[in-house]
Design an enzyme around this catalytic site. Structure first.
Site, PDB file in Angstrom:
ATOM      1  N   ASP B   7       0.854  -1.174   0.000  1.00 36.94           N
ATOM      2  CA  ASP B   7       0.000   0.000   0.000  1.00 36.94           C
ATOM      3  C   ASP B   7       0.903   1.242   0.000  1.00 36.94           C
ATOM      4  O   ASP B   7       2.076   1.159   0.389  1.00 36.94           O
ATOM      5  CB  ASP B   7      -0.864  -0.047   1.262  1.00 36.94           C
ATOM      6  CG  ASP B   7      -1.746   1.169   1.417  1.00 36.94           C
ATOM      7  OD1 ASP B   7      -2.224   1.694   0.402  1.00 36.94           O
ATOM      8  OD2 ASP B   7      -1.954   1.585   2.574  1.00 36.94           O
ATOM      9  N   GLU B   9      -0.228   5.029   0.859  1.00 38.31           N
ATOM     10  CA  GLU B   9      -0.490   6.027   1.907  1.00 38.31           C
ATOM     11  C   GLU B   9      -0.532   5.367   3.283  1.00 38.31           C
ATOM     12  O   GLU B   9      -1.222   4.369   3.485  1.00 38.31           O
ATOM     13  CB  GLU B   9      -1.806   6.738   1.632  1.00 38.31           C
ATOM     14  CG  GLU B   9      -1.767   7.557   0.356  1.00 38.31           C
ATOM     15  CD  GLU B   9      -3.126   8.158   0.028  1.00 38.31           C
ATOM     16  OE1 GLU B   9      -3.617   8.961   0.819  1.00 38.31           O
ATOM     17  OE2 GLU B   9      -3.690   7.795  -1.029  1.00 38.31           O
ATOM     18  N   GLU B  15      -0.861  10.161   4.535  1.00 38.85           N
ATOM     19  CA  GLU B  15      -2.196  10.150   3.917  1.00 38.85           C
ATOM     20  C   GLU B  15      -2.354  11.434   3.110  1.00 38.85           C
ATOM     21  O   GLU B  15      -2.359  12.540   3.661  1.00 38.85           O
ATOM     22  CB  GLU B  15      -3.278  10.082   5.000  1.00 38.85           C
ATOM     23  CG  GLU B  15      -3.301   8.786   5.794  1.00 38.85           C
ATOM     24  CD  GLU B  15      -3.839   7.602   5.014  1.00 38.85           C
ATOM     25  OE1 GLU B  15      -4.517   7.811   3.983  1.00 38.85           O
ATOM     26  OE2 GLU B  15      -3.563   6.455   5.419  1.00 38.85           O
ATOM     27  N   ARG B  46     -15.483  15.136  -2.028  1.00 38.03           N
ATOM     28  CA  ARG B  46     -14.166  15.791  -2.119  1.00 38.03           C
ATOM     29  C   ARG B  46     -14.057  16.661  -3.375  1.00 38.03           C
ATOM     30  O   ARG B  46     -13.549  17.795  -3.327  1.00 38.03           O
ATOM     31  CB  ARG B  46     -13.049  14.733  -2.159  1.00 38.03           C
ATOM     32  CG  ARG B  46     -12.795  14.075  -0.804  1.00 38.03           C
ATOM     33  CD  ARG B  46     -11.939  12.825  -0.983  1.00 38.03           C
ATOM     34  NE  ARG B  46     -11.429  12.305   0.287  1.00 38.03           N
ATOM     35  CZ  ARG B  46     -10.858  11.112   0.419  1.00 38.03           C
ATOM     36  NH1 ARG B  46     -10.725  10.303  -0.629  1.00 38.03           N
ATOM     37  NH2 ARG B  46     -10.415  10.717   1.594  1.00 38.03           N
ATOM     38  N   SER B  90      -2.301   0.920  -4.884  1.00 37.30           N
ATOM     39  CA  SER B  90      -2.893   2.026  -4.116  1.00 37.30           C
ATOM     40  C   SER B  90      -4.237   2.441  -4.683  1.00 37.30           C
ATOM     41  O   SER B  90      -4.501   2.292  -5.879  1.00 37.30           O
ATOM     42  CB  SER B  90      -1.923   3.220  -4.139  1.00 37.30           C
ATOM     43  OG  SER B  90      -2.540   4.351  -3.588  1.00 37.30           O
ATOM     44  N   ASP B  91      -5.088   2.989  -3.805  1.00 33.35           N
ATOM     45  CA  ASP B  91      -6.364   3.560  -4.251  1.00 33.35           C
ATOM     46  C   ASP B  91      -6.222   5.031  -4.614  1.00 33.35           C
ATOM     47  O   ASP B  91      -7.212   5.681  -4.937  1.00 33.35           O
ATOM     48  CB  ASP B  91      -7.421   3.411  -3.142  1.00 33.35           C
ATOM     49  CG  ASP B  91      -7.938   1.984  -3.074  1.00 33.35           C
ATOM     50  OD1 ASP B  91      -7.851   1.263  -4.081  1.00 33.35           O
ATOM     51  OD2 ASP B  91      -8.429   1.597  -1.999  1.00 33.35           O
ATOM     52  N   LYS B 133      -6.797  -3.829  -5.605  1.00 33.37           N
ATOM     53  CA  LYS B 133      -5.602  -4.393  -4.964  1.00 33.37           C
ATOM     54  C   LYS B 133      -5.666  -5.925  -4.964  1.00 33.37           C
ATOM     55  O   LYS B 133      -4.698  -6.595  -5.317  1.00 33.37           O
ATOM     56  CB  LYS B 133      -5.482  -3.887  -3.527  1.00 33.37           C
ATOM     57  CG  LYS B 133      -5.283  -2.382  -3.415  1.00 33.37           C
ATOM     58  CD  LYS B 133      -5.115  -1.974  -1.964  1.00 33.37           C
ATOM     59  CE  LYS B 133      -5.046  -0.463  -1.832  1.00 33.37           C
ATOM     60  NZ  LYS B 133      -4.131  -0.042  -0.771  1.00 33.37           N
ATOM     61  N   ASP B 152      -1.985  -0.834   5.630  1.00 33.42           N
ATOM     62  CA  ASP B 152      -2.362  -0.340   6.964  1.00 33.42           C
ATOM     63  C   ASP B 152      -3.857  -0.238   7.191  1.00 33.42           C
ATOM     64  O   ASP B 152      -4.284   0.112   8.288  1.00 33.42           O
ATOM     65  CB  ASP B 152      -1.737   1.042   7.195  1.00 33.42           C
ATOM     66  CG  ASP B 152      -2.399   2.118   6.346  1.00 33.42           C
ATOM     67  OD1 ASP B 152      -2.925   1.782   5.261  1.00 33.42           O
ATOM     68  OD2 ASP B 152      -2.411   3.287   6.770  1.00 33.42           O
ATOM     69  N   ASN B 155      -8.983  -1.362   3.329  1.00 32.86           N
ATOM     70  CA  ASN B 155      -8.956  -1.710   1.902  1.00 32.86           C
ATOM     71  C   ASN B 155      -7.706  -2.520   1.509  1.00 32.86           C
ATOM     72  O   ASN B 155      -7.536  -2.860   0.348  1.00 32.86           O
ATOM     73  CB  ASN B 155      -9.098  -0.452   1.025  1.00 32.86           C
ATOM     74  CG  ASN B 155      -7.932   0.504   1.202  1.00 32.86           C
ATOM     75  OD1 ASN B 155      -7.029   0.264   2.013  1.00 32.86           O
ATOM     76  ND2 ASN B 155      -7.934   1.582   0.441  1.00 32.86           N
TER      77      ASN B 155
END
Lengths: 200, 200
Positions: B7, B9, B15, B46, B90-91, B133, B152, B155
Protein backbone atom coordinates in the site's frame (compact mmCIF):
# COMPACT_ATOMS: atom_id res chain seq x y z
CA UNK A 1 -4.40 3.20 -16.43
CA UNK A 2 -1.52 2.57 -18.86
CA UNK A 3 1.54 0.34 -18.67
CA UNK A 4 4.48 -0.14 -21.01
CA UNK A 5 6.02 -3.61 -21.25
CA UNK A 6 9.51 -3.70 -22.71
CA UNK A 7 11.86 -6.51 -23.54
CA UNK A 8 15.26 -6.09 -21.87
CA UNK A 9 18.11 -7.52 -23.96
CA UNK A 10 18.57 -5.75 -27.29
CA UNK A 11 16.15 -3.02 -26.20
CA UNK A 12 17.65 -1.50 -23.03
CA UNK A 13 20.83 -3.54 -22.49
CA UNK A 14 23.12 -5.60 -24.76
CA UNK A 15 22.45 -9.31 -25.30
CA UNK A 16 23.79 -10.73 -22.04
CA UNK A 17 25.03 -14.11 -23.35
CA UNK A 18 26.76 -12.50 -26.35
CA UNK A 19 28.58 -10.02 -24.09
CA UNK A 20 29.37 -12.79 -21.63
CA UNK A 21 30.79 -14.89 -24.45
CA UNK A 22 33.04 -12.02 -25.54
CA UNK A 23 34.20 -11.30 -21.97
CA UNK A 24 35.04 -14.94 -21.25
CA UNK A 25 36.38 -15.77 -24.71
CA UNK A 26 34.04 -18.76 -25.03
CA UNK A 27 32.54 -18.53 -28.53
CA UNK A 28 30.09 -21.43 -27.98
CA UNK A 29 28.14 -19.14 -25.63
CA UNK A 30 27.18 -16.99 -28.62
CA UNK A 31 24.71 -19.68 -29.64
CA UNK A 32 21.19 -18.22 -29.36
CA UNK A 33 17.58 -19.26 -29.93
CA UNK A 34 18.15 -18.53 -33.60
CA UNK A 35 20.64 -21.43 -33.78
CA UNK A 36 18.84 -23.68 -31.30
CA UNK A 37 15.09 -22.98 -31.15
CA UNK A 38 14.58 -25.41 -28.22
CA UNK A 39 15.18 -23.07 -25.25
CA UNK A 40 15.43 -25.89 -22.74
CA UNK A 41 18.10 -27.61 -24.84
CA UNK A 42 19.97 -24.32 -25.37
CA UNK A 43 20.04 -23.54 -21.64
CA UNK A 44 21.28 -27.03 -20.79
CA UNK A 45 24.04 -26.56 -23.39
CA UNK A 46 24.98 -23.20 -21.82
CA UNK A 47 24.94 -24.52 -18.25
CA UNK A 48 27.11 -27.43 -19.34
CA UNK A 49 29.68 -24.98 -20.76
CA UNK A 50 29.57 -22.85 -17.59
CA UNK A 51 30.30 -25.89 -15.45
CA UNK A 52 33.03 -27.24 -17.76
CA UNK A 53 34.76 -23.85 -17.52
CA UNK A 54 34.21 -23.70 -13.75
CA UNK A 55 32.23 -20.46 -14.15
CA UNK A 56 30.06 -19.98 -11.09
CA UNK A 57 27.16 -17.61 -10.54
CA UNK A 58 29.33 -14.90 -8.86
CA UNK A 59 31.76 -15.06 -11.83
CA UNK A 60 28.89 -14.53 -14.24
CA UNK A 61 27.49 -11.69 -12.16
CA UNK A 62 30.90 -10.05 -12.04
CA UNK A 63 31.16 -10.05 -15.84
CA UNK A 64 27.60 -8.76 -16.20
CA UNK A 65 28.24 -6.03 -13.63
CA UNK A 66 30.87 -4.62 -16.00
CA UNK A 67 28.29 -4.27 -18.79
CA UNK A 68 26.42 -1.03 -19.34
CA UNK A 69 22.89 -0.30 -20.57
CA UNK A 70 22.74 0.64 -24.26
CA UNK A 71 23.67 4.28 -24.95
CA UNK A 72 20.63 6.46 -24.17
CA UNK A 73 18.67 3.65 -22.47
CA UNK A 74 18.83 5.12 -18.96
CA UNK A 75 17.69 8.54 -20.14
CA UNK A 76 14.87 6.94 -22.14
CA UNK A 77 13.76 4.77 -19.19
CA UNK A 78 13.79 7.79 -16.86
CA UNK A 79 11.67 9.87 -19.24
CA UNK A 80 9.26 6.98 -19.72
CA UNK A 81 8.84 6.38 -15.98
CA UNK A 82 7.86 10.02 -15.48
CA UNK A 83 5.03 9.53 -17.94
CA UNK A 84 3.68 6.06 -17.24
CA UNK A 85 4.32 2.70 -15.60
CA UNK A 86 7.14 0.52 -16.95
CA UNK A 87 7.52 -3.21 -16.43
CA UNK A 88 10.33 -5.09 -18.14
CA UNK A 89 9.28 -8.54 -19.38
CA UNK A 90 12.35 -10.64 -20.07
CA UNK A 91 13.44 -14.24 -20.56
CA UNK A 92 16.66 -13.53 -18.68
CA UNK A 93 17.31 -14.56 -15.07
CA UNK A 94 16.84 -12.18 -12.15
CA UNK A 95 20.33 -12.92 -10.81
CA UNK A 96 21.88 -12.06 -14.19
CA UNK A 97 19.89 -8.87 -14.76
CA UNK A 98 20.41 -7.42 -11.28
CA UNK A 99 23.59 -5.36 -11.92
CA UNK A 100 21.97 -3.91 -15.05
CA UNK A 101 18.72 -3.15 -13.22
CA UNK A 102 20.80 -1.20 -10.70
CA UNK A 103 22.25 0.86 -13.56
CA UNK A 104 18.74 1.46 -14.93
CA UNK A 105 17.41 2.68 -11.55
CA UNK A 106 15.57 -0.54 -10.57
CA UNK A 107 12.61 -0.63 -12.94
CA UNK A 108 10.27 -3.58 -12.27
CA UNK A 109 11.49 -6.77 -13.93
CA UNK A 110 9.41 -9.91 -14.43
CA UNK A 111 11.66 -12.72 -15.65
CA UNK A 112 13.01 -16.17 -14.76
CA UNK A 113 15.25 -17.60 -12.06
CA UNK A 114 18.59 -19.40 -12.29
CA UNK A 115 19.23 -22.17 -9.79
CA UNK A 116 22.59 -22.58 -8.09
CA UNK A 117 23.96 -24.59 -5.19
CA UNK A 118 25.81 -23.32 -2.11
CA UNK A 119 29.11 -23.22 -4.01
CA UNK A 120 27.56 -20.98 -6.69
CA UNK A 121 27.55 -23.73 -9.34
CA UNK A 122 24.67 -23.21 -11.77
CA UNK A 123 22.47 -26.30 -11.55
CA UNK A 124 19.50 -25.33 -13.69
CA UNK A 125 16.83 -22.70 -14.18
CA UNK A 126 13.15 -22.12 -13.43
CA UNK A 127 10.90 -20.48 -15.99
CA UNK A 128 8.28 -18.32 -14.28
CA UNK A 129 5.84 -19.84 -16.75
CA UNK A 130 5.69 -20.91 -20.39
CA UNK A 131 5.26 -17.94 -22.75
CA UNK A 132 5.77 -15.66 -19.74
CA UNK A 133 5.72 -12.37 -21.66
CA UNK A 134 2.37 -12.99 -23.32
CA UNK A 135 0.88 -14.38 -20.09
CA UNK A 136 2.01 -11.25 -18.21
CA UNK A 137 0.23 -9.01 -20.74
CA UNK A 138 -2.91 -11.15 -20.42
CA UNK A 139 -2.76 -10.79 -16.62
CA UNK A 140 -2.27 -7.00 -16.90
CA UNK A 141 -5.44 -6.94 -18.99
CA UNK A 142 -7.27 -8.59 -16.08
CA UNK A 143 -6.07 -5.61 -14.00
CA UNK A 144 -7.80 -3.37 -16.57
CA UNK A 145 -4.54 -1.93 -17.81
CA UNK A 146 -4.02 -0.47 -21.32
CA UNK A 147 -0.77 -2.03 -22.50
CA UNK A 148 1.91 -0.93 -24.95
CA UNK A 149 4.63 -3.50 -25.66
CA UNK A 150 7.91 -3.44 -27.57
CA UNK A 151 10.73 -5.88 -28.20
CA UNK A 152 13.30 -6.96 -30.75
CA UNK A 153 12.96 -10.68 -31.10
CA UNK A 154 10.84 -13.72 -31.94
CA UNK A 155 9.94 -14.28 -28.30
CA UNK A 156 8.45 -10.76 -28.14
CA UNK A 157 5.94 -11.18 -30.96
CA UNK A 158 3.19 -12.80 -28.86
CA UNK A 159 3.61 -10.12 -26.18
CA UNK A 160 3.39 -7.30 -28.74
CA UNK A 161 0.35 -8.80 -30.44
CA UNK A 162 -1.42 -9.49 -27.12
CA UNK A 163 -0.95 -5.84 -26.05
CA UNK A 164 -3.37 -3.06 -27.06
CA UNK A 165 -0.61 -1.44 -29.08
CA UNK A 166 3.04 -2.15 -29.71
CA UNK A 167 5.99 -2.18 -32.06
CA UNK A 168 9.31 -3.78 -32.79
CA UNK A 169 12.44 -1.99 -31.61
CA UNK A 170 16.01 -2.69 -32.84
CA UNK A 171 14.63 -5.78 -34.59
CA UNK A 172 16.81 -7.64 -37.12
CA UNK A 173 15.76 -7.24 -40.78
CA UNK A 174 14.49 -10.82 -40.99
CA UNK A 175 12.03 -10.35 -38.11
CA UNK A 176 10.79 -7.09 -39.62
CA UNK A 177 10.37 -8.78 -42.99
CA UNK A 178 8.14 -11.60 -41.75
CA UNK A 179 6.10 -9.24 -39.53
CA UNK A 180 5.15 -6.44 -41.91
CA UNK A 181 2.13 -5.54 -39.73
CA UNK A 182 4.46 -4.36 -36.93
CA UNK A 183 6.26 -1.03 -37.22
CA UNK A 184 9.91 -1.10 -36.20
CA UNK A 185 11.79 1.80 -34.62
CA UNK A 186 15.50 2.15 -33.99
CA UNK A 187 15.89 5.20 -31.77
CA UNK A 188 14.62 5.91 -28.25
CA UNK A 189 13.23 9.26 -29.43
CA UNK A 190 11.01 7.50 -31.96
CA UNK A 191 9.94 4.89 -29.39
CA UNK A 192 9.09 7.59 -26.84
CA UNK A 193 7.06 9.49 -29.45
CA UNK A 194 4.98 6.44 -30.39
CA UNK A 195 4.39 5.64 -26.70
CA UNK A 196 3.36 9.24 -26.01
CA UNK A 197 0.76 9.05 -28.76
CA UNK A 198 -0.52 5.78 -27.20
CA UNK A 199 -0.80 7.48 -23.79
CA UNK A 200 -2.91 10.38 -25.13
CA UNK B 1 9.78 -15.36 -8.80
CA UNK B 2 8.77 -13.12 -5.89
CA UNK B 3 6.99 -9.78 -5.75
CA UNK B 4 6.13 -7.48 -2.86
CA UNK B 5 2.89 -5.49 -3.07
CA UNK B 6 2.70 -2.51 -0.74
CA UNK B 7 0.00 0.00 0.00
CA UNK B 8 1.20 3.59 -0.48
CA UNK B 9 -0.49 6.03 1.91
CA UNK B 10 0.29 5.35 5.56
CA UNK B 11 2.97 2.84 4.53
CA UNK B 12 5.47 4.82 2.43
CA UNK B 13 3.98 8.31 2.32
CA UNK B 14 1.57 10.29 4.55
CA UNK B 15 -2.20 10.15 3.92
CA UNK B 16 -2.47 12.49 0.92
CA UNK B 17 -5.94 13.92 1.63
CA UNK B 18 -5.12 14.58 5.29
CA UNK B 19 -1.94 16.44 4.35
CA UNK B 20 -3.77 18.27 1.58
CA UNK B 21 -6.47 19.29 4.05
CA UNK B 22 -3.84 20.67 6.44
CA UNK B 23 -2.01 22.54 3.66
CA UNK B 24 -5.18 24.14 2.29
CA UNK B 25 -6.84 24.70 5.66
CA UNK B 26 -10.01 22.89 4.53
CA UNK B 27 -10.94 20.56 7.42
CA UNK B 28 -13.78 18.84 5.47
CA UNK B 29 -11.11 17.18 3.32
CA UNK B 30 -10.01 15.17 6.36
CA UNK B 31 -13.11 13.01 5.92
CA UNK B 32 -11.97 9.48 5.04
CA UNK B 33 -13.47 6.07 4.27
CA UNK B 34 -13.76 5.59 8.02
CA UNK B 35 -16.36 8.40 8.14
CA UNK B 36 -17.94 7.67 4.78
CA UNK B 37 -17.59 4.01 3.76
CA UNK B 38 -19.10 4.66 0.30
CA UNK B 39 -15.95 5.58 -1.69
CA UNK B 40 -17.88 6.92 -4.66
CA UNK B 41 -19.90 9.24 -2.41
CA UNK B 42 -16.74 10.33 -0.56
CA UNK B 43 -14.90 11.19 -3.77
CA UNK B 44 -17.87 13.18 -5.10
CA UNK B 45 -17.91 15.08 -1.80
CA UNK B 46 -14.17 15.79 -2.12
CA UNK B 47 -14.39 16.86 -5.77
CA UNK B 48 -17.28 19.15 -4.90
CA UNK B 49 -15.11 20.85 -2.23
CA UNK B 50 -12.18 21.17 -4.65
CA UNK B 51 -14.37 22.90 -7.21
CA UNK B 52 -16.08 25.16 -4.63
CA UNK B 53 -12.61 26.29 -3.50
CA UNK B 54 -11.43 26.66 -7.10
CA UNK B 55 -8.64 24.14 -6.48
CA UNK B 56 -7.50 22.73 -9.80
CA UNK B 57 -5.35 19.70 -10.52
CA UNK B 58 -2.07 21.72 -10.78
CA UNK B 59 -2.87 23.35 -7.37
CA UNK B 60 -3.35 19.92 -5.82
CA UNK B 61 -0.15 18.61 -7.42
CA UNK B 62 1.75 21.62 -6.14
CA UNK B 63 0.66 20.93 -2.55
CA UNK B 64 1.46 17.23 -2.90
CA UNK B 65 4.87 18.02 -4.40
CA UNK B 66 5.78 19.71 -1.10
CA UNK B 67 5.06 16.49 0.83
CA UNK B 68 7.82 14.03 1.63
CA UNK B 69 7.83 10.23 1.93
CA UNK B 70 7.63 9.00 5.54
CA UNK B 71 11.00 9.09 7.36
CA UNK B 72 13.00 6.02 6.33
CA UNK B 73 10.63 5.06 3.50
CA UNK B 74 13.05 5.83 0.66
CA UNK B 75 15.87 3.88 2.28
CA UNK B 76 13.50 0.95 2.92
CA UNK B 77 12.19 1.01 -0.67
CA UNK B 78 15.73 1.11 -2.05
CA UNK B 79 16.84 -1.86 0.06
CA UNK B 80 13.72 -3.80 -0.91
CA UNK B 81 14.18 -3.16 -4.64
CA UNK B 82 17.71 -4.57 -4.47
CA UNK B 83 16.26 -7.81 -3.11
CA UNK B 84 13.04 -8.35 -5.03
CA UNK B 85 10.36 -6.76 -7.20
CA UNK B 86 8.17 -4.05 -5.68
CA UNK B 87 4.78 -2.91 -6.99
CA UNK B 88 2.77 -0.35 -5.08
CA UNK B 89 -0.97 -1.07 -5.10
CA UNK B 90 -2.89 2.03 -4.12
CA UNK B 91 -6.36 3.56 -4.25
CA UNK B 92 -4.83 6.97 -4.91
CA UNK B 93 -4.71 8.66 -8.33
CA UNK B 94 -1.66 8.54 -10.55
CA UNK B 95 -1.64 12.33 -10.99
CA UNK B 96 -1.66 12.83 -7.20
CA UNK B 97 1.03 10.26 -6.43
CA UNK B 98 3.45 11.38 -9.13
CA UNK B 99 5.54 13.90 -7.12
CA UNK B 100 5.88 11.33 -4.33
CA UNK B 101 6.83 8.55 -6.76
CA UNK B 102 9.61 10.83 -8.01
CA UNK B 103 10.88 11.16 -4.43
CA UNK B 104 10.72 7.36 -4.02
CA UNK B 105 12.74 6.74 -7.22
CA UNK B 106 9.78 5.76 -9.46
CA UNK B 107 8.73 2.37 -8.12
CA UNK B 108 5.90 0.79 -10.14
CA UNK B 109 2.49 2.09 -9.07
CA UNK B 110 -0.84 0.51 -9.99
CA UNK B 111 -3.66 2.83 -8.92
CA UNK B 112 -6.58 4.91 -10.23
CA UNK B 113 -6.93 7.95 -12.47
CA UNK B 114 -8.40 11.40 -11.77
CA UNK B 115 -10.24 13.10 -14.61
CA UNK B 116 -9.82 16.78 -15.34
CA UNK B 117 -10.74 19.14 -18.15
CA UNK B 118 -8.46 21.43 -20.14
CA UNK B 119 -8.60 24.11 -17.43
CA UNK B 120 -7.40 21.60 -14.81
CA UNK B 121 -10.79 21.41 -13.07
CA UNK B 122 -11.27 17.98 -11.50
CA UNK B 123 -14.36 16.45 -13.12
CA UNK B 124 -14.35 12.92 -11.75
CA UNK B 125 -12.25 9.80 -11.36
CA UNK B 126 -11.84 6.38 -12.93
CA UNK B 127 -11.24 3.33 -10.78
CA UNK B 128 -8.93 0.89 -12.56
CA UNK B 129 -11.31 -1.80 -11.35
CA UNK B 130 -13.40 -2.67 -8.29
CA UNK B 131 -11.29 -4.17 -5.49
CA UNK B 132 -8.19 -3.33 -7.55
CA UNK B 133 -5.60 -4.39 -4.96
CA UNK B 134 -6.98 -7.92 -4.54
CA UNK B 135 -7.53 -8.29 -8.29
CA UNK B 136 -3.91 -7.28 -8.94
CA UNK B 137 -2.65 -9.97 -6.55
CA UNK B 138 -4.89 -12.53 -8.28
CA UNK B 139 -3.44 -11.49 -11.65
CA UNK B 140 0.14 -11.74 -10.32
CA UNK B 141 -0.71 -15.30 -9.27
CA UNK B 142 -1.61 -16.03 -12.90
CA UNK B 143 1.93 -14.87 -13.73
CA UNK B 144 3.18 -17.54 -11.30
CA UNK B 145 4.51 -14.97 -8.84
CA UNK B 146 4.94 -15.61 -5.09
CA UNK B 147 3.42 -12.55 -3.46
CA UNK B 148 4.00 -10.79 -0.16
CA UNK B 149 1.60 -7.92 0.64
CA UNK B 150 1.41 -5.29 3.36
CA UNK B 151 -0.83 -2.35 4.14
CA UNK B 152 -2.36 -0.34 6.96
CA UNK B 153 -6.05 -0.13 6.26
CA UNK B 154 -9.39 -1.87 5.66
CA UNK B 155 -8.96 -1.71 1.90
CA UNK B 156 -5.69 -3.68 2.21
CA UNK B 157 -7.12 -6.71 4.00
CA UNK B 158 -8.33 -8.53 0.86
CA UNK B 159 -4.96 -7.92 -0.82
CA UNK B 160 -3.02 -9.24 2.18
CA UNK B 161 -5.22 -12.34 2.52
CA UNK B 162 -5.09 -13.05 -1.25
CA UNK B 163 -1.25 -12.96 -1.17
CA UNK B 164 0.88 -15.99 -0.24
CA UNK B 165 2.11 -14.13 2.82
CA UNK B 166 1.57 -10.69 4.29
CA UNK B 167 1.15 -8.45 7.29
CA UNK B 168 -0.28 -5.20 8.51
CA UNK B 169 2.06 -2.20 8.76
CA UNK B 170 1.37 1.01 10.73
CA UNK B 171 -2.22 -0.22 11.19
CA UNK B 172 -4.51 1.53 13.69
CA UNK B 173 -5.27 -0.44 16.87
CA UNK B 174 -8.87 -1.12 15.81
CA UNK B 175 -7.82 -2.81 12.56
CA UNK B 176 -5.25 -4.91 14.42
CA UNK B 177 -7.88 -5.88 16.99
CA UNK B 178 -10.42 -7.23 14.49
CA UNK B 179 -7.70 -9.01 12.44
CA UNK B 180 -5.80 -10.97 15.08
CA UNK B 181 -4.61 -13.47 12.43
CA UNK B 182 -2.46 -10.75 10.79
CA UNK B 183 0.80 -9.67 12.41
CA UNK B 184 1.37 -5.92 12.50
CA UNK B 185 4.75 -4.22 12.29
CA UNK B 186 5.60 -0.59 12.85
CA UNK B 187 9.19 -0.17 11.68
CA UNK B 188 10.76 -0.63 8.25
CA UNK B 189 13.49 -2.80 9.78
CA UNK B 190 10.87 -5.26 11.04
CA UNK B 191 9.03 -5.22 7.71
CA UNK B 192 12.25 -5.83 5.78
CA UNK B 193 13.14 -8.73 8.09
CA UNK B 194 9.77 -10.45 7.61
CA UNK B 195 10.00 -9.94 3.84
CA UNK B 196 13.55 -11.36 3.79
CA UNK B 197 12.32 -14.49 5.55
CA UNK B 198 9.54 -14.79 2.93
CA UNK B 199 12.11 -14.49 0.12
CA UNK B 200 14.28 -17.31 1.47
Amino acid sequence: MNIVCLDLEGVLVPEIWIEFSKATGIPELQRTTRDEPDYDKLMKFRIDILNKNNLKLPDIQKVISEMEPLPGALDFANKLREKTQLVILSDTFEQFAKPLMFKLGWPSLFCNTINSDDSGTVTGFTLRQQNGKKEAVKAFKLMNMRIFAAGDSYNDLDMIREAHCGCLFHAPAQIQKVNPDLKCFDTYDELLTIIESFLK
